[in-house]
Design an enzyme around this catalytic site. Structure first.
Site, short mmCIF file in Angstrom:
data_model
loop_
_atom_site.label_atom_id
_atom_site.label_comp_id
_atom_site.label_asym_id
_atom_site.label_seq_id
_atom_site.Cartn_x
_atom_site.Cartn_y
_atom_site.Cartn_z
CB THR A 19 -0.90 0.00 1.26
OG1 THR A 19 -1.63 -1.22 1.29
CG2 THR A 19 -1.84 1.17 1.28
CB VAL A 20 3.26 2.63 2.47
CG1 VAL A 20 4.00 3.95 2.62
CG2 VAL A 20 2.22 2.48 3.56
CB VAL A 139 3.64 9.17 14.39
CG1 VAL A 139 2.63 9.60 15.44
CG2 VAL A 139 4.77 8.38 15.02
N GLY A 194 -11.79 -3.07 4.10
CA GLY A 194 -10.35 -2.86 4.02
C GLY A 194 -9.83 -1.87 5.07
CD GLU A 197 -3.62 -4.92 8.10
OE1 GLU A 197 -3.37 -5.95 7.45
OE2 GLU A 197 -3.33 -3.77 7.72
CE LYS A 212 0.02 4.43 13.91
NZ LYS A 212 -1.41 4.35 13.55
N GLY A 309 -3.47 4.96 4.82
CA GLY A 309 -3.89 4.91 3.42
C GLY A 309 -2.75 5.30 2.51
#
Ligand SMILES: NC(=O)c1ccc[n+]([C@@H]2O[C@H](COP(=O)([O-])OP(=O)(O)OC[C@H]3O[C@@H](n4cnc5c(N)ncnc54)[C@H](OP(=O)(O)O)[C@@H]3O)[C@@H](O)[C@H]2O)c1
Length: 435
Positions: A19-20, A139, A194, A197, A212, A309
């Site tokens: 995703t990232v 974070v 989505g 997880e 975080k 996201g």
């Protein structure tokens, strides 16, 4: 000193194309001209790594060298920055970052688990060689909270940071409140959409928020990252009826991470909280994250935005890359790693504040008096008491709130109450935070 005068592009290697990772490549491609203006040079992806080479990731990988092994990628010659977007506190992510630093490469990562467990050591390793570790994406996703705290508020002593640090939990809690559905039902929906997880435990048990928070605490207070001192509770025990009671009492329920300097030391805790409806953070709903910082000169600052996201997280990763391309650098956690000063952790039992308690008790004479006596014996003073409806001889919910009291006293009172035969379920307690 800026090294933006360097003629050549900033060469980066990207480990992890999920995703990232795919989001970062898309952003770099789509905004290439803008980024070149802002960096004074281009950012060029020279190597990439992921597990499955054949997977279509919606990005053009033809110009980058492929590595099956991310650790080997970290040693790719001529790379300026290794971007680690694999995840996990150990294994290939850690090895990739460590080798990258050993080889003199800057690192950018979105990996909060890695930094929560090894942040101080990695920072020391990087700084010893004049290298940067960018971790804005680790974070609160797209919210520039690391830069905001570390650079924007650098003139302040920060006494408190608190926030909604996990979008999955905030989504679930928001849905429970607005639809009246219960936890399991909303979680299943979040997984279908989505937002959660397949194995949601890191999110819903508060671990992700705790990772975080440990990082934020270090940046806010100049202390070494101390994940093991974070008190962690998740949202599994928040029930649909708690939202009705919270509403009636003037509160919203949020999973918060709270880091606070107190006379007893540094508190770090993640747990469901009731916050007054009028608190700005109470209005932050759905997948959004928010962080509030309290500085001595600036007073209170609120940051809100998307905490996860593809787009928001890529936005944060690329901001770190632009800093490195421009030669802008700051010690990883705001002060050099060698100067981070140990702080005494304040244990959860030392928390002082008010409480919401929900009990299922048999509706019969004397039960409420027993509850009141257990509270009184621990010097816990009750503020409000709610019992809706009667069902003689059957179990009914009873809710109470307390005035400010010590957590240790509250826990002792709850243990006494739980042991009563007329109390048919474990008492549920939610801490009230008056921001
Ligand atoms: N998703 C978010 O919104 C978000 C937000 C903030 C921070 N983060 C952090 O960003 C990092 C990446 O998250 P993500 O959501 O992008 O994860 P993801 O979608 O699961 O992607 C992980 C990537 O790493 C690759 N990978 C996994 N194990 C590997 C191995 N042993 N060797 C080589 N490659 C390996 C995977 O390869 P394949 O694609 O071939 O399987 C995949 O490309 C994590 O640290 C996460 O906590 C994520």
């Amino acid at each position: 000193m800026s090294d933006s005068h360097k003629a050549g592009p900033l060469k980066i290697a990207v480990a992890g194309l999920g995703t990232v990772g795919a989001g970062v490549l898309k952003l770099l491609e789509r905004q290439a001209d803008l980024i070149e203006q802002r960096c004074g040079r281009r950012i060029e992806v020279v190597a990439v790594s992921a597990r499955s080479r054949g997977k279509d990731r919606g990005v053009d990988l033809s110009k980058a060298e492929w590595y099956d092994d991310p650790v080997a990628l970290a040693a790719h010659p001529g790379v300026d920055v290794v971007v680690e977007l694999i995840g996990g506190s150990e294994g290939p992510a850690k090895e990739t970052v460590e080798l990258a630093l050993e080889r003199g490469r800057h690192v950018v990562t979105a990996n909060k688990a890695l930094l929560a467990h090894h942040g101080t050591a990695l920072a020391a390793k990087a700084e010893a060689q004049g290298l940067a570790i960018g971790f804005e994406a680790a974070v609160a996703g797209g919210i520039p909270i690391i830069k905001g705290l570390r650079e924007g508020l650098a003139g302040n002593r920060v006494s408190e940071v608190h926030g909604i640090l996990n979008g999955t939990c905030n989504y679930i809690l928001t849905e429970m409140r607005t639809t009246g559905r219960d936890f399991a039902d909303v979680l299943a929906d979040a997984q279908r959409l989505g937002y959660a997880e397949a194995d949601p435990s890191f999110d819903i048990d508060g671990v992700d928020a705790a990772h975080k928070l440990a990082i934020l605490t270090s940046v806010a207070f100049g202390t070494p990252v101390d994940f093991k001192s974070v008190h962690v509770e998740g949202i599994r025990h928040v029930s649909a009826v708690d939202f009705d009671y919270a509403d009636a009492l003037g509160y919203r329920i949020k999973l918060l991470g709270i880091a606070r300097r107190t006379d007893r030391g540094v508190e770090q805790r993640v747990h469901p909280c009731m916050v007054p409806k009028a608190a700005p953070i109470a209005a932050v709903d759905g997948v959004f994250n928010a962080v509030v910082a309290q500085g001595d000169f600036v007073d209170r600052v609120l940051f809100v935005g998307r905490g996860a996201g593809e787009g928001p997280t890529a936005s944060a990763v690329v901001a770190d890359l632009i800093d490195i391309a421009r030669g802008r650098s700051t010690p990883t956690f705001g002060v050099p790693a060698a100067q981070l000063s140990e702080a005494q952790p304040s244990p959860m039992e030392a928390r002082r504040g008010s409480y919401y308690v929900r009990l299922m008790v048999l509706d019969r004479p004397g039960v409420i008096a027993d509850v009141a006596a257990a509270m009184r014996d621990q010097n816990v003073s009750m503020e409000q008491f709610l019992q809706r409806g009667r069902a003689p001889g059957e179990a009914v919910p009873v809710v109470l709130t307390t005035h400010d009291t010590d957590e240790a006293a509250m826990q002792r009172a709850l243990a006494t109450i739980a042991a009563k035969e007329s109390v048919v379920e474990p008492p549920r307690m939610i801490r009230i935070e008056q921001f």
